[in-house]
Design an enzyme around this catalytic site. Structure first.
Site, short mmCIF file in Angstrom:
data_model
loop_
_atom_site.label_atom_id
_atom_site.label_comp_id
_atom_site.label_asym_id
_atom_site.label_seq_id
_atom_site.Cartn_x
_atom_site.Cartn_y
_atom_site.Cartn_z
CE1 TYR A 1 -3.24 -2.80 0.80
CE2 TYR A 1 -3.58 -2.49 2.80
CZ TYR A 1 -3.67 -3.38 1.89
OH TYR A 1 -4.32 -4.43 1.99
N PRO B 1 -14.80 -5.78 1.80
CG PRO B 1 -15.28 -4.71 3.69
CD PRO B 1 -13.97 -4.85 2.56
CG LEU B 2 -18.18 -1.29 1.72
CD1 LEU B 2 -18.46 -0.30 2.14
CD2 LEU B 2 -19.85 -2.93 2.10
#
Length: 272
Positions: free
Chosen positions: A60, A206-207
């Site tokens: 990241y 998760p979305l």
């Protein structure tokens, strides 16, 4: 619904954590987050709201996401768990590749320790198996880091059930981080296996967000997070956001369980 999970048998973490990946430049989570101070405020607000599990990775940024977390939160308050990962390298927003060589994993661990400003990483995860390196060699390197006291617990990400079982023959595995959400449920057998073996399951996406997509299909649907938390007691949800308002909404959603009828309706097989 249990609100905490005992990670590795000794780290109580709230089951709504925070995924820090989006606190990088866009697109592709590549480069330093442009509003560094706002990122620090958001991380500190997460802790104020009771979140005590934060997920990051070397890839990241790369590296600058860990740097931001260390800058914002170190020294970490008692009970706060920061998990990071190595095994993936990123040289451009759309140029991402696995590198699970033991020497590279050791090098990235030392870098993560420095950026997070810790002497030991609570949870260190293999970000992705490297098809060019035997899994046993990559996991073995993490086992050595654990033995050396630089890593408290070892986890895996983007793995199959067979790979989890192989890794468990080398070192205790306390977490698995795979893609899973209301719309994508192929990992159901992995979740159940992990639950049976007291292994935390951290669903990424998760979305149902996709790389470079401006909007996640489940964004704004609070019940998507509530459903995850009720799906299995070993799930630790780690939604990410750059908005304190959205962060607060996620925490509120996690504290509002679904009724049995609502859960059953959402649990019906997704269309297609």
């Amino acid at each position: 619904m249990e609100t905490t999970f005992l990670l590795g048998g000794d780290l109580p973490v709230h089951r709504l954590g925070y995924g820090a990946m989006r606190l990088c430049a866009q697109p592709g989570n590549f480069g330093r987050y442009p509003d560094w101070e706002a990122g620090k405020r958001l991380l500190r607000r997460a802790l104020e709201l009771g979140i005590n599990f934060i997920d990051t990775a070397h890839a990241y940024g790369p590296s600058c996401n860990e740097e931001l977390i260390g800058d914002a939160l170190a020294p970490f308050p008692p009970g706060v768990v920061v998990a990071t990962k190595s095994g993936v390298e990123k040289t451009a927003p759309d140029k991402v590749f696995a590198d699970g060589r033991p020497e590279q994993l050791r090098r990235r661990c030392e870098e993560s320790l420095r950026l997070l400003k810790v002497e030991r990483i609570d949870l260190y995860q293999l970000h992705r198996p490297d098809p060019n390196v035997p899994l046993a060699e990559s996991v073995g390197a993490l086992a050595e880091l654990r033995q050396a006291g630089k890593v408290r617990h070892v986890g895996l990400s983007n793995v199959t059930l067979a790979q989890i079982e192989e890794a468990r023959g080398i070192v205790p595995i306390v977490s698995v981080q795979n893609r899973y959400n209301l719309l994508e449920r192929a990992d159901d057998p992995v979740i159940d296996y992990c639950a049976e073996n007291q292994i935390a399951y951290l669903p990424w996406g998760p979305l149902a967000a996709q790389p470079f997509a401006p909007e996640a299909p489940l964004a704004g649907k609070a019940n998507a997070l509530a459903w995850l938390l009720q799906r299995s007691p070993n799930i630790i949800a780690i939604p990410g956001t750059t908005s304190i308002t959205h962060l607060e909404e996620n925490v509120a959603a996690a504290q509002t369980p679904l009724s049995d009828e609502e859960f059953a309706a959402l649990s019906a097989p997704p269309p297609g």
